[in-house]
Write a protein that holds these residues in place. Structure first.
Motif, PDB file in Angstrom:
ATOM      1  N   MET A 222     -21.985  30.200  51.092  1.00  0.00           N
ATOM      2  CA  MET A 222     -23.089  30.834  50.332  1.00  0.00           C
ATOM      3  C   MET A 222     -23.430  32.172  50.933  1.00  0.00           C
ATOM      4  SD  MET A 222     -25.372  30.747  48.056  1.00  0.00           S
ATOM      5  CE  MET A 222     -26.395  32.076  47.745  1.00  0.00           C
ATOM      6  N   SER A 223     -22.415  32.949  51.296  1.00  0.00           N
ATOM      7  CA  SER A 223     -22.863  34.222  51.810  1.00  0.00           C
ATOM      8  C   SER A 223     -22.024  35.379  51.345  1.00  0.00           C
ATOM      9  CB  SER A 223     -22.926  34.190  53.335  1.00  0.00           C
ATOM     10  OG  SER A 223     -24.276  34.091  53.699  1.00  0.00           O
ATOM     11  N   SER A 224     -21.202  35.146  50.308  1.00  0.00           N
ATOM     12  CA  SER A 224     -20.489  36.314  49.818  1.00  0.00           C
ATOM     13  C   SER A 224     -21.530  37.244  49.195  1.00  0.00           C
ATOM     14  CB  SER A 224     -19.427  35.924  48.793  1.00  0.00           C
ATOM     15  OG  SER A 224     -19.972  35.996  47.499  1.00  0.00           O
ATOM     16  N   GLU A 225     -21.148  38.493  49.132  1.00  0.00           N
ATOM     17  CA  GLU A 225     -22.028  39.512  48.563  1.00  0.00           C
ATOM     18  C   GLU A 225     -22.466  39.117  47.147  1.00  0.00           C
ATOM     19  OE1 GLU A 225     -19.955  43.231  48.507  1.00  0.00           O
ATOM     20  OE2 GLU A 225     -21.218  43.976  46.877  1.00  0.00           O
ATOM     21  N   PHE A 226     -21.533  38.507  46.393  1.00  0.00           N
ATOM     22  CA  PHE A 226     -21.838  38.205  44.993  1.00  0.00           C
ATOM     23  C   PHE A 226     -22.809  37.035  44.875  1.00  0.00           C
ATOM     24  CE2 PHE A 226     -17.681  40.202  45.287  1.00  0.00           C
ATOM     25  CZ  PHE A 226     -17.964  41.377  44.606  1.00  0.00           C
ATOM     26  N   ASP A 227     -22.617  36.027  45.736  1.00  0.00           N
ATOM     27  CA  ASP A 227     -23.560  34.898  45.738  1.00  0.00           C
ATOM     28  C   ASP A 227     -24.954  35.401  46.078  1.00  0.00           C
ATOM     29  OD1 ASP A 227     -21.499  33.236  45.215  1.00  0.00           O
ATOM     30  OD2 ASP A 227     -21.183  32.633  47.305  1.00  0.00           O
ATOM     31  N   LEU A 228     -24.959  36.274  47.063  1.00  0.00           N
ATOM     32  CA  LEU A 228     -26.242  36.795  47.536  1.00  0.00           C
ATOM     33  C   LEU A 228     -26.962  37.565  46.424  1.00  0.00           C
ATOM     34  CD1 LEU A 228     -26.446  38.205  51.030  1.00  0.00           C
ATOM     35  CD2 LEU A 228     -27.359  39.603  49.224  1.00  0.00           C
ATOM     36  N   ILE A 229     -26.215  38.369  45.716  1.00  0.00           N
ATOM     37  CA  ILE A 229     -26.815  39.150  44.623  1.00  0.00           C
ATOM     38  C   ILE A 229     -27.320  38.203  43.541  1.00  0.00           C
ATOM     39  CG2 ILE A 229     -26.324  40.812  42.782  1.00  0.00           C
ATOM     40  CD1 ILE A 229     -24.215  42.011  44.795  1.00  0.00           C
ATOM     41  N   ALA A 230     -26.470  37.231  43.178  1.00  0.00           N
ATOM     42  CA  ALA A 230     -26.856  36.309  42.109  1.00  0.00           C
ATOM     43  C   ALA A 230     -28.101  35.533  42.517  1.00  0.00           C
ATOM     44  CB  ALA A 230     -25.709  35.360  41.801  1.00  0.00           C
ATOM     45  N   ARG A 231     -28.130  35.107  43.783  1.00  0.00           N
ATOM     46  CA  ARG A 231     -29.234  34.270  44.225  1.00  0.00           C
ATOM     47  C   ARG A 231     -30.559  35.021  44.294  1.00  0.00           C
ATOM     48  NH1 ARG A 231     -29.107  30.842  49.832  1.00  0.00           N
ATOM     49  NH2 ARG A 231     -31.334  30.385  49.983  1.00  0.00           N
ATOM     50  N   TYR A 232     -30.515  36.191  44.846  1.00  0.00           N
ATOM     51  CA  TYR A 232     -31.784  36.886  45.077  1.00  0.00           C
ATOM     52  C   TYR A 232     -32.121  37.940  44.017  1.00  0.00           C
ATOM     53  CZ  TYR A 232     -31.619  34.637  49.587  1.00  0.00           C
ATOM     54  OH  TYR A 232     -31.573  33.702  50.581  1.00  0.00           O
ATOM     55  N   PHE A 233     -31.094  38.460  43.357  1.00  0.00           N
ATOM     56  CA  PHE A 233     -31.394  39.599  42.480  1.00  0.00           C
ATOM     57  C   PHE A 233     -30.973  39.424  41.027  1.00  0.00           C
ATOM     58  CE2 PHE A 233     -31.157  41.287  46.852  1.00  0.00           C
ATOM     59  CZ  PHE A 233     -32.502  41.575  46.974  1.00  0.00           C
ATOM     60  N   GLY A 234     -30.271  38.332  40.728  1.00  0.00           N
ATOM     61  CA  GLY A 234     -29.933  38.082  39.325  1.00  0.00           C
ATOM     62  C   GLY A 234     -31.174  37.572  38.600  1.00  0.00           C
ATOM     63  N   ARG A 235     -31.570  38.238  37.582  1.00  0.00           N
ATOM     64  CA  ARG A 235     -32.759  37.829  36.832  1.00  0.00           C
ATOM     65  C   ARG A 235     -32.493  38.032  35.342  1.00  0.00           C
ATOM     66  NH1 ARG A 235     -34.010  35.936  40.849  1.00  0.00           N
ATOM     67  NH2 ARG A 235     -36.029  35.695  41.869  1.00  0.00           N
ATOM     68  N   PRO A 236     -33.156  37.239  34.484  1.00  0.00           N
ATOM     69  CA  PRO A 236     -32.964  37.430  33.045  1.00  0.00           C
ATOM     70  C   PRO A 236     -33.415  38.822  32.606  1.00  0.00           C
ATOM     71  CG  PRO A 236     -34.381  35.521  33.517  1.00  0.00           C
ATOM     72  CD  PRO A 236     -34.132  36.203  34.811  1.00  0.00           C
ATOM     73  N   VAL A 237     -32.763  39.348  31.610  1.00  0.00           N
ATOM     74  CA  VAL A 237     -33.155  40.648  31.057  1.00  0.00           C
ATOM     75  C   VAL A 237     -33.486  40.447  29.576  1.00  0.00           C
ATOM     76  CG1 VAL A 237     -31.751  41.941  32.707  1.00  0.00           C
ATOM     77  CG2 VAL A 237     -30.752  41.282  30.515  1.00  0.00           C
ATOM     78  N   PRO A 238     -34.148  41.423  28.956  1.00  0.00           N
ATOM     79  CA  PRO A 238     -34.534  41.257  27.543  1.00  0.00           C
ATOM     80  C   PRO A 238     -33.323  41.001  26.637  1.00  0.00           C
ATOM     81  CG  PRO A 238     -35.669  43.133  28.523  1.00  0.00           C
ATOM     82  CD  PRO A 238     -34.662  42.677  29.536  1.00  0.00           C
ATOM     83  N   PRO A 239     -33.531  40.311  25.516  1.00  0.00           N
ATOM     84  CA  PRO A 239     -32.447  40.003  24.588  1.00  0.00           C
ATOM     85  C   PRO A 239     -31.711  41.270  24.154  1.00  0.00           C
ATOM     86  CG  PRO A 239     -34.563  39.104  23.805  1.00  0.00           C
ATOM     87  CD  PRO A 239     -34.850  39.865  25.048  1.00  0.00           C
ATOM     88  N   GLY A 240     -30.388  41.189  24.115  1.00  0.00           N
ATOM     89  CA  GLY A 240     -29.599  42.351  23.689  1.00  0.00           C
ATOM     90  C   GLY A 240     -29.213  43.274  24.832  1.00  0.00           C
ATOM     91  N   TRP A 241     -29.807  43.077  26.013  1.00  0.00           N
ATOM     92  CA  TRP A 241     -29.448  43.885  27.177  1.00  0.00           C
ATOM     93  C   TRP A 241     -28.416  43.129  28.012  1.00  0.00           C
ATOM     94  CZ3 TRP A 241     -34.155  46.471  30.043  1.00  0.00           C
ATOM     95  CH2 TRP A 241     -34.930  47.179  29.119  1.00  0.00           C
ATOM     96  N   LEU A 242     -27.820  43.843  28.987  1.00  0.00           N
ATOM     97  CA  LEU A 242     -26.931  43.199  29.956  1.00  0.00           C
ATOM     98  C   LEU A 242     -27.432  43.555  31.352  1.00  0.00           C
ATOM     99  CD1 LEU A 242     -24.326  41.530  30.281  1.00  0.00           C
ATOM    100  CD2 LEU A 242     -23.079  43.710  30.391  1.00  0.00           C
TER     101      LEU A 242
ATOM    102  N   THR B 213     -25.320  46.652  46.826  1.00  0.00           N
ATOM    103  CA  THR B 213     -25.669  46.015  48.091  1.00  0.00           C
ATOM    104  C   THR B 213     -24.578  46.333  49.098  1.00  0.00           C
ATOM    105  OG1 THR B 213     -26.713  44.241  46.854  1.00  0.00           O
ATOM    106  CG2 THR B 213     -26.288  43.822  49.171  1.00  0.00           C
ATOM    107  N   THR B 214     -24.972  46.836  50.241  1.00  0.00           N
ATOM    108  CA  THR B 214     -23.981  47.240  51.229  1.00  0.00           C
ATOM    109  C   THR B 214     -24.502  46.990  52.639  1.00  0.00           C
ATOM    110  OG1 THR B 214     -23.003  49.242  52.167  1.00  0.00           O
ATOM    111  CG2 THR B 214     -24.796  49.577  50.721  1.00  0.00           C
ATOM    112  N   ARG B 215     -23.602  47.014  53.613  1.00  0.00           N
ATOM    113  CA  ARG B 215     -24.015  46.803  54.992  1.00  0.00           C
ATOM    114  C   ARG B 215     -24.427  48.130  55.614  1.00  0.00           C
ATOM    115  NH1 ARG B 215     -23.521  42.674  58.633  1.00  0.00           N
ATOM    116  NH2 ARG B 215     -22.262  41.418  57.229  1.00  0.00           N
ATOM    117  N   SER B 216     -25.486  48.057  56.392  1.00  0.00           N
ATOM    118  CA  SER B 216     -25.983  49.255  57.066  1.00  0.00           C
ATOM    119  C   SER B 216     -25.623  49.171  58.542  1.00  0.00           C
ATOM    120  CB  SER B 216     -27.504  49.319  56.892  1.00  0.00           C
ATOM    121  OG  SER B 216     -28.094  50.027  57.941  1.00  0.00           O
TER     122      SER B 216
END
Ligand code: ADP
Ligand code: MG
Length: 325
Positions: free
Chosen positions: A1-21, A119-122
């Protein structure tokens, strides 16, 4: 559970208004209402410069978005969507959970869904960049260059508390836990009046948000609009805790202190009553603090009419190393 994509989905993936992506593809997709312009602004918060490493992540998430929403409202634009770029020294789940909670809570409150980011490493500290997109009817934005001599100058909210809290935290003022407790919300959880800006379209001539200090920010309106202004110190909406401080200290915080994220705007005298009523309807404190004048220069006078000498005019990254913006 620590790939960059999992992390984004877990913390930053949120629903958007209908018709948007939203997050997950190469680009986000969104729609702008017909007849509107897109208002765009971006702001970066850097650990050590804009926030202290010990800042609560919830507060940081809130503030990273709030400072950007402040720019939209100053333009008279309504929040539409936002993007979040994070550079992190490592994956700290407690930090991410807190940060995303603070961010999303405010995004939901002001109707500004997160639609993507990076999302990137600093190699050093945390760096947070938020970009906001807003909507404003074409030609109706509140720009800095619209003030005219004889306008009223107005301020929303109260002045001085964020600056006092910051100076307590960085040791420029002697430690005072009570004073810090009563001022730090202004610094760490600013709530820009995001509905006020759009409501001022057609009423105000010019607007700016107070991020670098009243004198400096109003100075930007005056320079862009080619006029001057006269303010009365006694008319300014000073935060109650700041009003109780020694006069010079209070004046510095009120006139030069940044991180306010409220509006300074000018409007014709004929709109006075409408604007005062708007403030009551929106439950936003609106204060008339002076007038613009023909010519140039910004003069602040005390109760006896004498000019107040300002020691600290506001923050500039490349001139003044004494602040944090
Ligand atoms: P790309 O390689 O195409 O730039 P990324 O791997 O950077 O794509 O990002 C994958 C998806 O996740 C994109 O849709 C991007 O907008 C989203 N994303 C990345 N970081 C964040 C973030 N911090 N907040 C919200 N969305 C993000
Ligand atoms: Mg990317």
């Amino acid at each position: 559970m620590s790939s960059e994509f999992d992390l984004i989905a877990r913390y930053f993936g949120r629903p958007v208004p209908p018709g948007w992506l939203g997050a997950g593809d190469d680009c986000a997709l969104l729609s702008v209402a017909a007849g509107c312009q897109l208002a765009v602004s971006t702001d970066t918060l850097l650990e050590g410069r804009h926030f202290l490493a010990r800042t609560r992540p919830e507060d940081l998430g809130h503030k990273a978005l709030a400072v950007n929403i402040s720019d939209l409202t100053a333009m008279g634009a309504r929040p539409l969507a936002c993007l979040l770029n994070l550079a992190l020294p490592g994956v700290d789940h407690d930090w991410l959970a807190g940060f995303s909670q603070g961010f999303h809570a405010f995004a939901q409150r002001c109707g500004c869904p997160l639609i993507g980011g990076d999302t990137t490493r600093s190699e050093s500290g945390v760096m947070i960049t938020v970009t906001v997109l807003g909507e404003v009817p074409s030609g109706a934005a509140l720009r800095r260059d619209g003030a005219r001599p004889g306008d009223d100058v107005w301020i929303s909210g109260e002045l001085g508390a964020a600056d006092v809290a910051l100076r307590l935290l960085i040791g420029q003022l002697p430690a005072d836990d009570g004073l810090l407790a009563r001022t730090r919300e202004a610094l760490e959880r600013p709530v820009p009046p995001w509905e006020l800006g759009p409501a001022l379209r057609g009423l105000a001539h010019a607007a700016i948000d107070i991020s670098d200090g009243l004198l400096q920010d109003l100075g930007h309106i005056l320079a862009a609009s080619d006029c001057g202004a006269h303010l009365e110190y006694a008319a300014l909406p000073v935060h109650a805790e700041v009003a109780g401080l020694p006069a010079e200290l209070a004046q510095d915080a009120v006139l030069g202190g940044g991180d306010v994220y409220q509006l300074c705007f000018t409007a014709p005298e004929s709109r006075r009553d409408t604007i005062a009523q708007l403030g009551r309807d929106m439950d936003v404190r609106l204060t008339r603090v002076g007038r613009t004048v023909a010519g140039s220069g910004l003069c602040v006078t005390d109760a006896r009419g004498a000019a107040i000498a300002v020691r600290r005019a506001g923050f500039d990254h490349f001139q003044d190393e004494g602040g944090q913006h």
